[in-house]
Design a protein around this motif. Sequence first.
Motif, mmCIF file in Angstrom:
data_model
loop_
_atom_site.group_PDB
_atom_site.id
_atom_site.type_symbol
_atom_site.label_atom_id
_atom_site.label_comp_id
_atom_site.label_asym_id
_atom_site.label_seq_id
_atom_site.Cartn_x
_atom_site.Cartn_y
_atom_site.Cartn_z
ATOM 1 N N PHE A 111 6.222 -0.828 3.510
ATOM 2 C CA PHE A 111 5.167 0.061 3.998
ATOM 3 C C PHE A 111 4.082 0.271 2.948
ATOM 4 C CE2 PHE A 111 8.374 3.082 2.319
ATOM 5 C CZ PHE A 111 7.594 3.801 1.419
ATOM 6 N N SER A 112 4.422 0.134 1.683
ATOM 7 C CA SER A 112 3.435 0.307 0.619
ATOM 8 C C SER A 112 2.372 -0.780 0.677
ATOM 9 C CB SER A 112 4.117 0.292 -0.749
ATOM 10 O OG SER A 112 5.017 1.367 -0.885
ATOM 11 N N ALA A 118 -4.543 -1.495 3.941
ATOM 12 C CA ALA A 118 -5.376 -0.701 4.838
ATOM 13 C C ALA A 118 -6.372 0.145 4.059
ATOM 14 C CB ALA A 118 -4.495 0.201 5.712
ATOM 15 N N MET A 119 -5.952 0.672 2.914
ATOM 16 C CA MET A 119 -6.840 1.492 2.087
ATOM 17 C C MET A 119 -8.044 0.687 1.601
ATOM 18 S SD MET A 119 -6.058 3.308 -1.584
ATOM 19 C CE MET A 119 -6.061 1.716 -2.435
ATOM 20 N N TRP A 120 -7.788 -0.499 1.039
ATOM 21 C CA TRP A 120 -8.888 -1.284 0.479
ATOM 22 C C TRP A 120 -9.840 -1.773 1.561
ATOM 23 C CZ3 TRP A 120 -9.989 -0.220 -4.089
ATOM 24 C CH2 TRP A 120 -9.024 -0.059 -5.087
ATOM 25 N N THR A 121 -9.319 -2.188 2.698
ATOM 26 C CA THR A 121 -10.218 -2.637 3.764
ATOM 27 C C THR A 121 -11.034 -1.472 4.324
ATOM 28 O OG1 THR A 121 -8.369 -2.494 5.341
ATOM 29 C CG2 THR A 121 -8.896 -4.668 4.436
ATOM 30 N N ALA A 122 -10.441 -0.280 4.336
ATOM 31 C CA ALA A 122 -11.198 0.904 4.767
ATOM 32 C C ALA A 122 -12.340 1.188 3.806
ATOM 33 C CB ALA A 122 -10.267 2.113 4.857
ATOM 34 N N ILE A 154 -6.825 -0.615 10.683
ATOM 35 C CA ILE A 154 -6.043 -0.029 11.770
ATOM 36 C C ILE A 154 -4.647 -0.646 11.841
ATOM 37 C CG2 ILE A 154 -5.874 0.087 14.294
ATOM 38 C CD1 ILE A 154 -8.967 0.416 14.278
ATOM 39 N N ALA A 155 -4.577 -1.968 11.804
ATOM 40 C CA ALA A 155 -3.277 -2.638 11.876
ATOM 41 C C ALA A 155 -2.403 -2.269 10.683
ATOM 42 C CB ALA A 155 -3.467 -4.153 11.937
ATOM 43 N N GLY A 156 -3.000 -2.258 9.492
ATOM 44 C CA GLY A 156 -2.248 -1.909 8.300
ATOM 45 C C GLY A 156 -1.770 -0.473 8.304
ATOM 46 N N THR A 157 -2.613 0.429 8.778
ATOM 47 C CA THR A 157 -2.238 1.843 8.835
ATOM 48 C C THR A 157 -1.110 2.077 9.828
ATOM 49 O OG1 THR A 157 -4.493 2.506 8.255
ATOM 50 C CG2 THR A 157 -3.084 4.188 9.251
#
Length: 199
Positions: A111-112, A118-122, A154-157
């Motif tokens: 999950f990490s 997801a954080m970096w793409t955001a 979205i997918a990563g989150t």
Amino acid sequence: MARRTALVWVALFVALLVPVIAAGFSPYLAWRSPIYIVAGFAGALSLSLLLLQPLLASKALPGVTPLLSRRLHRWVGLILIGAIIIHVAGLWITSPPDVVDALTFTSPTPFSVWGVMAMWTAFVACGLGVLRQRLALRFRIWRLLHTVLASVTIAGTVAHALLIEGTMEVVTKAALCGLVLVTSVWTLARLRVWDLRRR
């Protein structure tokens, strides 16, 4: 029409708020520090905001003009980035080694990886939004890049949220994740951002 609009907004607020409220009753919070609790709720808020963003991007919310929808999309995006920063900063304060492992992709927990991706793409998607006027990109190219990054976010989150056992309650979290995915796919189909030849 007014009744339908009201029902849509009530359903949206229920979908956004119920998972966050349910997280307040999580047994995982019983012995946690206030900083950890704030970090956990910031993560839950981030997931909720990802339901709102596609709807604003598609200008599909009833009673909201296209101009207001675009402005709200930008502001909600900035709030989302703020929530992500609070989430990560809070976890850093409470457990620095775990955050270092996650940021360097050496954490043994899957999950990490999804969360950091997801954080970096955001962050990059937000940067594209802020710098849109300065970038020498055609609008449709810019929108395609922004959408691809947002889709990865979205997918990563969703993967991050579903894999982790944390603040959020299991059933409401799964329901919210499902809504986020369905709404995102619907928005992609509606906007057809991949069609760069359309006028």
